[in-house]
Every structure is written in C-alpha cells, then in structure tokens.
Design a protein around this motif. Structure first.
Motif, PDB file in Angstrom:
ATOM      1  N   ARG A  52       3.829   5.685  -5.655  1.00 55.23           N
ATOM      2  CA  ARG A  52       3.735   5.745  -7.120  1.00 55.23           C
ATOM      3  C   ARG A  52       2.650   6.725  -7.561  1.00 55.23           C
ATOM      4  N   LEU A  53       1.516   6.699  -6.887  1.00 56.34           N
ATOM      5  CA  LEU A  53       0.428   7.609  -7.248  1.00 56.34           C
ATOM      6  C   LEU A  53       0.804   9.066  -6.997  1.00 56.34           C
ATOM      7  N   ASP A  58       0.829  -1.204   0.000  1.00 55.83           N
ATOM      8  CA  ASP A  58       0.000   0.000   0.000  1.00 55.83           C
ATOM      9  C   ASP A  58       0.866   1.257   0.000  1.00 55.83           C
ATOM     10  N   ILE A  59       1.904   1.255   0.803  1.00 55.50           N
ATOM     11  CA  ILE A  59       2.805   2.408   0.878  1.00 55.50           C
ATOM     12  C   ILE A  59       3.478   2.635  -0.476  1.00 55.50           C
ATOM     13  N   ALA A  60       3.923   1.558  -1.098  1.00 59.28           N
ATOM     14  CA  ALA A  60       4.562   1.667  -2.409  1.00 59.28           C
ATOM     15  C   ALA A  60       3.570   2.180  -3.452  1.00 59.28           C
ATOM     16  N   TYR A  84      -1.149  12.325  -8.210  1.00 60.58           N
ATOM     17  CA  TYR A  84      -2.422  12.074  -7.547  1.00 60.58           C
ATOM     18  C   TYR A  84      -2.344  12.434  -6.063  1.00 60.58           C
ATOM     19  N   THR A  85      -3.479  12.805  -5.509  1.00 60.14           N
ATOM     20  CA  THR A  85      -3.594  12.994  -4.073  1.00 60.14           C
ATOM     21  C   THR A  85      -4.151  11.705  -3.488  1.00 60.14           C
ATOM     22  N   VAL A  86      -3.493  11.162  -2.490  1.00 57.52           N
ATOM     23  CA  VAL A  86      -3.924   9.906  -1.874  1.00 57.52           C
ATOM     24  C   VAL A  86      -4.509  10.210  -0.506  1.00 57.52           C
TER      25      VAL A  86
END
Length: 49
Positions: A10-11, A4-6, A16-18
């Motif tokens: 990448r996003l 999830d962190i990876a 992108y805003t996560v």
C-alpha cells in the motif's frame, strides 16, 4: 508477516519508499543499515513526490 507485506505494498503504491530492517540488522550490522538509508536519501527517496 502477511500484514507487513500488505502494508508495504500500500505504501509503495502511494509513492513511498519502504526500507525494512530487522532487530539483528540494526543492532549488529548498523554500518550496512546506515549505508542503505543514506543511499536511499542520496537518490531522493525521502522527498515528497
């Protein structure tokens, strides 16, 4: 969790805003989750760059 962190990294690197919320936050603290989503949208985080 590492995957999830990876994926988040990448996003973010692609612009992108996560926003990450867990099950309990969505179920039991929806007003805070909603406020954070709306705040991100108010600053244009949902728009393509």
């Amino acid at each position: 969790r590492g995957r999830d962190i990876a994926a988040d990294r990448r996003l973010v690197l692609r612009g992108y805003t996560v926003l990450r919320f867990d099950y309990k936050q969505i179920l039991f603290d929806w007003p805070t989750v909603e406020a954070q989503i709306l705040a991100a949208m108010a600053r244009g985080a949902h728009l393509a760059r």
